[in-house]
Design an enzyme around this catalytic site. Structure first.
Site, PDB file in Angstrom:
ATOM      1  N   HIS A 100       0.010  -0.420  -9.969  1.00  0.00           N
ATOM      2  CA  HIS A 100      -0.776  -1.293  -9.084  1.00  0.00           C
ATOM      3  C   HIS A 100      -1.233  -2.549  -9.839  1.00  0.00           C
ATOM      4  O   HIS A 100      -2.435  -2.866  -9.882  1.00  0.00           O
ATOM      5  CB  HIS A 100      -1.991  -0.538  -8.531  1.00  0.00           C
ATOM      6  CG  HIS A 100      -2.470  -1.099  -7.214  1.00  0.00           C
ATOM      7  ND1 HIS A 100      -2.980  -0.310  -6.209  1.00  0.00           N
ATOM      8  CD2 HIS A 100      -2.521  -2.374  -6.742  1.00  0.00           C
ATOM      9  CE1 HIS A 100      -3.330  -1.065  -5.178  1.00  0.00           C
ATOM     10  NE2 HIS A 100      -3.055  -2.326  -5.485  1.00  0.00           N
ATOM     11  N   GLU A 130      -2.983   7.471  -5.037  1.00  0.00           N
ATOM     12  CA  GLU A 130      -3.125   6.871  -6.369  1.00  0.00           C
ATOM     13  C   GLU A 130      -4.586   6.736  -6.799  1.00  0.00           C
ATOM     14  O   GLU A 130      -4.862   6.457  -7.974  1.00  0.00           O
ATOM     15  CB  GLU A 130      -2.464   5.504  -6.403  1.00  0.00           C
ATOM     16  CG  GLU A 130      -3.162   4.446  -5.568  1.00  0.00           C
ATOM     17  CD  GLU A 130      -2.500   3.079  -5.663  1.00  0.00           C
ATOM     18  OE1 GLU A 130      -3.210   2.110  -5.934  1.00  0.00           O
ATOM     19  OE2 GLU A 130      -1.275   2.998  -5.447  1.00  0.00           O
ATOM     20  N   ARG A 154       0.843  -1.192   0.000  1.00  0.00           N
ATOM     21  CA  ARG A 154       0.000   0.000   0.000  1.00  0.00           C
ATOM     22  C   ARG A 154       0.884   1.250   0.000  1.00  0.00           C
ATOM     23  O   ARG A 154       1.909   1.301   0.686  1.00  0.00           O
ATOM     24  CB  ARG A 154      -0.921   0.036   1.227  1.00  0.00           C
ATOM     25  CG  ARG A 154      -2.136  -0.876   1.114  1.00  0.00           C
ATOM     26  CD  ARG A 154      -3.123  -0.361   0.078  1.00  0.00           C
ATOM     27  NE  ARG A 154      -4.311  -1.186  -0.047  1.00  0.00           N
ATOM     28  CZ  ARG A 154      -4.464  -2.169  -0.913  1.00  0.00           C
ATOM     29  NH1 ARG A 154      -3.460  -2.495  -1.718  1.00  0.00           N
ATOM     30  NH2 ARG A 154      -5.593  -2.846  -0.977  1.00  0.00           N
TER      31      ARG A 154
END
Length: 330
Positions: A293, A261, A232
């Site tokens: 991601h 993000e 994260r």
């Protein structure tokens, strides 16, 4: 029973929704958009909504409660984007999903190796037909000391897979895992920071772990250390990371996640002005690799993420326990 899927990807998730909707006998509706004031009504008549990381503050949760939603189902392992206390107060149950740890674990190892060998920079130079060797020399991961912060399912899988490379492995976690001890040595945070050539983050994002890698932590690190993050973005203080890279204290970073993000990753932003200044600076460094991601993104993992949502609503509606429930507990 009925689920409303938000931010659904028609090109991969939809086929699994159809498969598991039929298997569980559960209806679903969907939109490709994030939850917003114009599409909350889509969830009326649904017991549950399925979401990826987005704003699930108390105000948003209340709007979903008003249209009859009882369950918030995160289509992700992480659920820090949901105000769990507010959901509890509103009488809403919350769940996450799980999927095989191998995809993220192997992606993290790939990033370790790529960053250690300046692979991102090498590829960029090749595109310009620069085939020289100067400033491209790397370090073999087999001669490195690698630190794994967080030894849950993903972190422990990284350690097990990494053991085949012959590197020295250190581990840090508040809760030690006997299986991990076969391959790694549990140490204090300070010892890990001081001795590791590479540190890979595999911790949950919570209040205790917020900015676990900050200015003070970076100052304690071994000179030239590399940071890898597939967990994260909130685990790293972006400003401190940038300062560490600019000063040369850090040797590089490989980041599959970033702070702030949301609304950026999973979108095509070609030709748009992006106001994430930290990201712009990080992208400018030749020793930084940024991926959007995607560590989780395998067919196996996507299938399990969708299936988990159907499993959770089925369990909630039938009064059964589920390992995926993350409802706030006093």
């Amino acid at each position: 029973m009925k689920i409303c899927f938000y931010s659904l990807r028609e090109f991969d998730e939809l086929e699994f929704c159809k498969k598991f909707g039929k298997e569980f006998g559960i209806e679903f509706v969907y939109t490709c958009d994030y939850p917003n004031k114009d599409n909350i009504e889509l969830a009326r008549g649904c017991e549950a909504i399925s979401i990826i990381p987005c704003d699930m503050s108390e105000a948003v949760l209340k709007k979903f409660q008003d249209v009859g939603v009882k369950y918030i189902e995160c289509r992700s392992i992480g659920y820090d984007h949901v105000d769990l206390k507010a959901a509890k107060k509103l009488g809403m149950k919350v769940s996450n999903v799980s999927y095989p740890p191998d995809g993220v674990a192997n992606y993290a190892i790939m990033l370790m190796m790529a960053c250690s060998r300046y692979f991102g920079h090498i590829l960029k130079r090749v595109e310009l037909q620069d085939y020289s060797l100067k400033n491209k020399i790397g370090k073999d991961i087999s001669t490195s000391t690698v630190g794994i912060m967080g030894t849950g399912k993903i972190g422990s899988t990284v350690i097990r897979h990494l053991s085949g490379f012959g590197c020295r492995i250190l581990a840090y976690d508040a809760y030690q895992n006997d299986e991990v001890k076969k391959y790694a040595e549990y140490v204090s945070m300070d010892k890990m920071l001081a001795e590791c050539d590479i540190i890979s983050l595999h911790m949950n994002a919570n209040e205790e772990n917020y900015h676990v890698i900050d200015k003070e932590a970076i100052e304690k690190m071994k000179d030239g250390a590399i940071i890898v993050n597939t967990a994260r973005g909130k685990l790293i203080d972006s400003k401190a990371l940038i300062a560490g890279l600019e000063s040369g204290k850090l040797g590089g970073a490989a980041l599959d996640v970033l702070e702030n993000e949301d609304g950026l990753y999973f979108h095509n932003r070609v030709g748009e002005v992006i106001s994430n200044h930290d990201m712009a600076i990080l992208r400018s460094f030749p020793n930084v690799i940024i991926s959007p991601h995607t560590a989780f993104y395998t067919m196996e993992d996507v299938e399990d993420m969708v299936k988990g949502c159907f499993e959770s609503i089925y369990a909630f509606e039938n009064g059964k326990e589920t390992v995926h429930e993350v409802t706030y507990k006093e």
